[in-house]
Design a protein around this motif. Structure first.
Motif, PDB file in Angstrom:
ATOM      1  N   ASP B 364       0.868  -1.178   0.000  1.00 37.24           N
ATOM      2  CA  ASP B 364       0.000   0.000   0.000  1.00 37.24           C
ATOM      3  C   ASP B 364       0.903   1.227   0.000  1.00 37.24           C
ATOM      4  OD1 ASP B 364      -2.176   1.667   0.251  1.00 37.24           O
ATOM      5  OD2 ASP B 364      -3.153   0.393   1.749  1.00 37.24           O
ATOM      6  N   TRP B 365       1.045   1.852  -1.167  1.00 38.21           N
ATOM      7  CA  TRP B 365       1.998   2.961  -1.302  1.00 38.21           C
ATOM      8  C   TRP B 365       1.425   4.234  -0.706  1.00 38.21           C
ATOM      9  CZ3 TRP B 365       3.032   6.448  -6.034  1.00 38.21           C
ATOM     10  CH2 TRP B 365       4.208   7.190  -5.840  1.00 38.21           C
ATOM     11  N   ASP B 366       2.222   4.876   0.181  1.00 40.68           N
ATOM     12  CA  ASP B 366       1.763   6.116   0.818  1.00 40.68           C
ATOM     13  C   ASP B 366       2.179   7.356   0.027  1.00 40.68           C
ATOM     14  OD1 ASP B 366       4.450   6.291   1.254  1.00 40.68           O
ATOM     15  OD2 ASP B 366       4.356   6.186   3.449  1.00 40.68           O
ATOM     16  N   GLY B 367       2.796   7.161  -1.115  1.00 41.06           N
ATOM     17  CA  GLY B 367       3.176   8.291  -1.955  1.00 41.06           C
ATOM     18  C   GLY B 367       4.558   8.846  -1.655  1.00 41.06           C
ATOM     19  N   ALA B 368       5.238   8.281  -0.651  1.00 41.73           N
ATOM     20  CA  ALA B 368       6.600   8.722  -0.326  1.00 41.73           C
ATOM     21  C   ALA B 368       7.592   8.096  -1.314  1.00 41.73           C
ATOM     22  CB  ALA B 368       6.953   8.306   1.103  1.00 41.73           C
ATOM     23  N   PRO B 369       8.733   8.750  -1.516  1.00 42.59           N
ATOM     24  CA  PRO B 369       9.759   8.172  -2.403  1.00 42.59           C
ATOM     25  C   PRO B 369      10.196   6.782  -1.931  1.00 42.59           C
ATOM     26  CG  PRO B 369      10.265  10.471  -1.945  1.00 42.59           C
ATOM     27  CD  PRO B 369       9.116  10.086  -1.023  1.00 42.59           C
ATOM     28  N   LEU B 370      10.584   5.950  -2.886  1.00 38.97           N
ATOM     29  CA  LEU B 370      10.949   4.555  -2.603  1.00 38.97           C
ATOM     30  C   LEU B 370      12.350   4.263  -3.137  1.00 38.97           C
ATOM     31  CD1 LEU B 370       7.670   2.957  -4.031  1.00 38.97           C
ATOM     32  CD2 LEU B 370       8.154   3.338  -1.598  1.00 38.97           C
ATOM     33  N   LEU B 371      13.025   3.342  -2.475  1.00 39.23           N
ATOM     34  CA  LEU B 371      14.245   2.751  -3.035  1.00 39.23           C
ATOM     35  C   LEU B 371      13.985   1.259  -3.170  1.00 39.23           C
ATOM     36  CD1 LEU B 371      17.057   4.628  -1.047  1.00 39.23           C
ATOM     37  CD2 LEU B 371      16.563   4.820  -3.516  1.00 39.23           C
ATOM     38  N   LEU B 372      13.673   0.838  -4.390  1.00 38.11           N
ATOM     39  CA  LEU B 372      13.239  -0.554  -4.627  1.00 38.11           C
ATOM     40  C   LEU B 372      14.425  -1.431  -4.989  1.00 38.11           C
ATOM     41  CD1 LEU B 372      10.046  -0.089  -6.851  1.00 38.11           C
ATOM     42  CD2 LEU B 372      10.176  -0.436  -4.372  1.00 38.11           C
ATOM     43  N   GLN B 373      14.463  -2.591  -4.343  1.00 37.74           N
ATOM     44  CA  GLN B 373      15.467  -3.606  -4.671  1.00 37.74           C
ATOM     45  C   GLN B 373      14.850  -4.988  -4.530  1.00 37.74           C
ATOM     46  OE1 GLN B 373      18.482  -2.845  -1.675  1.00 37.74           O
ATOM     47  NE2 GLN B 373      19.658  -1.523  -3.060  1.00 37.74           N
ATOM     48  N   SER B 374      15.416  -5.940  -5.238  1.00 36.22           N
ATOM     49  CA  SER B 374      15.061  -7.348  -5.023  1.00 36.22           C
ATOM     50  C   SER B 374      16.345  -8.146  -4.840  1.00 36.22           C
ATOM     51  CB  SER B 374      14.265  -7.896  -6.210  1.00 36.22           C
ATOM     52  OG  SER B 374      15.045  -7.867  -7.393  1.00 36.22           O
ATOM     53  N   ARG B 375      16.227  -9.219  -4.091  1.00 35.38           N
ATOM     54  CA  ARG B 375      17.396 -10.056  -3.762  1.00 35.38           C
ATOM     55  C   ARG B 375      16.958 -11.516  -3.830  1.00 35.38           C
ATOM     56  NH1 ARG B 375      19.298  -9.150   2.196  1.00 35.38           N
ATOM     57  NH2 ARG B 375      17.349 -10.271   2.543  1.00 35.38           N
ATOM     58  N   ALA B 376      17.574 -12.274  -4.700  1.00 36.29           N
ATOM     59  CA  ALA B 376      17.183 -13.674  -4.897  1.00 36.29           C
ATOM     60  C   ALA B 376      18.164 -14.626  -4.219  1.00 36.29           C
ATOM     61  CB  ALA B 376      17.111 -13.993  -6.387  1.00 36.29           C
ATOM     62  N   ILE B 377      17.630 -15.767  -3.804  1.00 37.11           N
ATOM     63  CA  ILE B 377      18.433 -16.845  -3.207  1.00 37.11           C
ATOM     64  C   ILE B 377      18.097 -18.117  -3.971  1.00 37.11           C
ATOM     65  CG2 ILE B 377      18.913 -18.162  -1.096  1.00 37.11           C
ATOM     66  CD1 ILE B 377      17.798 -15.774   0.499  1.00 37.11           C
TER      67      ILE B 377
END
Lengths: 422, 422
Positions: B364-377
């Motif tokens: 649920d995005w509050d409209g604040a800036p994001l730093l998106l990352q994904s990390r796989a194992i």
């Protein structure tokens, strides 16, 4: 690695049901010693001149040598090509995925073209909040990815009264198998809020036919999807772009394309496509209705009439597809002698719920005529019937839900023909 | 069904990690009560006029509204487009299958066009019977179907020295994931008969570049294929039609296209593409060689620079892909705050060996800036590293084998940008 290890691998290969290539192919290899395609670089221009650059085709297409691998229609089947069918070239395909460009079409008023921004989905009837969703709204729900076959209820329909059509593109090609991505219909219904009496859903298309079908609510809450993507990319226009219903395992007519409305009610609507059409007229004049599930079925795709054996006797591959609307395919058996002897085929590639399965069986052909059949068994225990067994129960009035065993007669030259045997 | 039952399903949906659409979308639905696309049939011509007939397009194509979904190249990357790369539009795709028309290309001498009847495969070297096979010969061996990713060793290569390229088509698009059908290379080698000293194989292409790579025999006997079909149909010309090598989990350069020769030897050949190229120069001036396996990796495909958030705050879907050359992807974690907090994403669709996986995470995005990352194992236990961790070991000299975590900065308007954070 020793030569002994090599020998034992060959033995294993044979023991596992595979057939190692015998002397035939290798003799051919020896005979090719003077083949200019091996000895003469001038006969291989592709080795000497630069090929196509990477910007030649931003959206790629098949080789010009595959121009015969297309959907085909027949002119006599319907009065007009906007309310007709074309057929997937099953005999040219491998694996379980049907390429998007080759997925059969059935339209009742032609393929609609709708810009994504113009698409709306209304949810009305027995819901707490009558709602209209845009495509952007739908893309905000959690998405799932599922692989399912879509089979027209009329697939193989011409064959009820006997072997009619020439080849498995026409006898069995009203099917495709696609990895869909979409939103569970359940989530959209729950967002609108189901009222207590809710028991059925009417799905309505935005095309000129205004296609409608009644679907039990339990099925909608179980595994139906509002699909936006097929095989990784957006739906194709002829497959309901930008959104269609996916009704896993159930007849294709219910998978409403260009979906525009979901009405929730407490009873089925008894519209045209579930009364006059898509019902199965029995021999006694009564009709089976709401025969949604597609029964377990299979067909050998190669050899078949448009995919004859051209290599002569020796190691030969039998390949085909099998599917069931009731789960996975558990086993496929193949016969080369019209049902006297059956052998279990290998199921090859992913075995997924309500998805097409690929089967393969290799044998050493002695050049004698063959009567090829396949018989599938699903995880619900259903066994694909013979045509005679099916007719004994259903008669021959219907064109729908023919899942009988298909026979190809192969002559000593490798040519295959659609035949019927008792 | 009672309203209570309905309420509890909503609760379940939320509890299961999904996010039910809140008031935003429904408010929009209410605001659409006067929408002509709902109230005015004249605004919906597709409901009133017949659409395309079934013979309009024997081989179907995407909607005209998807014309932006294409492979793209950049002019500055290489001197000539016949020895260059185009990139798969990962940010537009869903599920795990890459459509054939969108599979990235890398050529060293342009895409060759070879008629199937002109194709030959020679098997020579340390074999009992030097052999030449036609395509018809190859089709007589037992076939298998396997889904595998093909990733160029240089994928994400520009990012070693910092965030460079604008969007995941360019940073991560040198990959595709395809369901291949083909013949195990093992069967063809065993048909030719391996001699005791056999330990390596040289695979050679028939294109103008005469691409060659050395491959350990064990890998060839394990899971390599001579592939003839991709995603159900024949290989596309730019993917090696009529036959290419599939080397599951290993760098794409080894998957020799337009395969024409397999030489068996007792040592690697040390050709250009495994010495001058496709080796990883370390900070101390030495080079890693034979770095075949593609390490575990993932990227968020949406939101990303060409797939911004356009719907404002509220329920938002994060979607991406992950893969490993060492098996399956076991888990993918997602962060929206640059790695302070991580949440396990759902892996969606089939989880197959050395295949791309799809992951989804809703929030649920509050409209604040994001730093998106994904990390796989992966199932071998490897964890996708940060860029800094990778540079600490490998330096920044190489362009190959960058499997580091990607960061997208999303601003309060939903626009995403390629950034780097420490």
């Amino acid at each position: 690695m020793t030569d002994d290890a090599h020998t034992s691998r060959r033995a294993f290969l044979r023991g596992a049901g595979g057939v190692a290539l015998g002397s035939a192919a290798l003799a051919a290899g020896a005979a090719r010693a003077d083949d200019p395609l091996i000895t003469d670089l001038d006969a291989q221009p592709w080795t000497q001149f630069l090929g196509d650059p990477v910007d030649a085709m931003p959206y790629g297409m098949p080789s010009e040598h595959e121009a015969h691998v297309v959907r085909r229609t027949v002119s006599w089947l319907t009065a007009d090509a906007t309310s007709s069918i074309n057929f997937t070239p099953l005999h040219e395909l491998e694996g379980i995925i049907t390429p998007n460009g080759l997925c059969f079409e059935r339209h009742h008023g032609g393929a609609a073209h709708i810009a994504p921004g113009d698409w709306r989905l209304m949810v009305n009837g027995l819901v707490g909040r009558q709602s209209v969703f845009t495509l952007a709204d739908i893309m905000r729900f959690p998405r799932v990815t599922r692989t399912h076959f879509l089979e027209c209820a009329a697939n193989s329909g011409m064959e009820w009264r006997g072997a009619q059509l020439n080849g498995c593109q026409y006898t069995h090609g009203m099917i495709h198998n696609v990895m869909y991505t979409g939103v569970p219909l359940r989530l959209v219904l729950e967002e609108a809020g189901l009222k207590g009496a809710a028991a059925w859903v009417l799905a309505e298309g935005a095309d000129a036919a205004g296609m409608t079908r009644s679907i039990p609510l339990d099925k909608c809450l179980d595994d139906c999807l509002i699909a936006t993507h097929m095989n990784g990319e957006r739906l194709r226009p002829e497959q309901g772009y930008p959104a269609r219903l996916v009704v896993p395992g159930w007849e294709g007519n219910m998978w409403v394309k260009w979906l525009r409305r979901i009405e929730v009610g407490d009873h089925p609507w008894h519209h045209r496509e579930e009364t006059s059409k898509y019902t199965d007229l029995l021999a006694d004049g009564t009709a089976r209705r709401f025969t949604w599930e597609m029964d377990v079925k299979s067909v050998i795709t190669s050899p078949s009439p448009q995919a004859p054996i051209t290599h002569g006797r020796g190691p030969t591959v039998i390949s085909g597809v099998a599917w069931s609307g009731r789960g996975r395919v558990a086993e496929v058996h193949v016969t080369t002698d019209g049902g006297v002897n059956w052998t279990k085929a290998r199921i090859e590639g992913p075995s997924l719920d309500k998805s097409m399965h690929r089967f393969n069986h290799e044998f050493d052909w002695d050049g004698a005529p063959l009567l090829l059949q396949s018989r599938a068994i699903d995880t619900a225990g259903y066994v694909q019937p013979t045509k005679d067994a099916l007719r004994a129960v259903r008669g021959v009035n219907s064109i729908y839900h023919n899942n009988a065993i298909q026979t190809w007669a192969v002559d000593s030259d490798g040519r295959a023909e659609n035949v019927e045997i008792s």
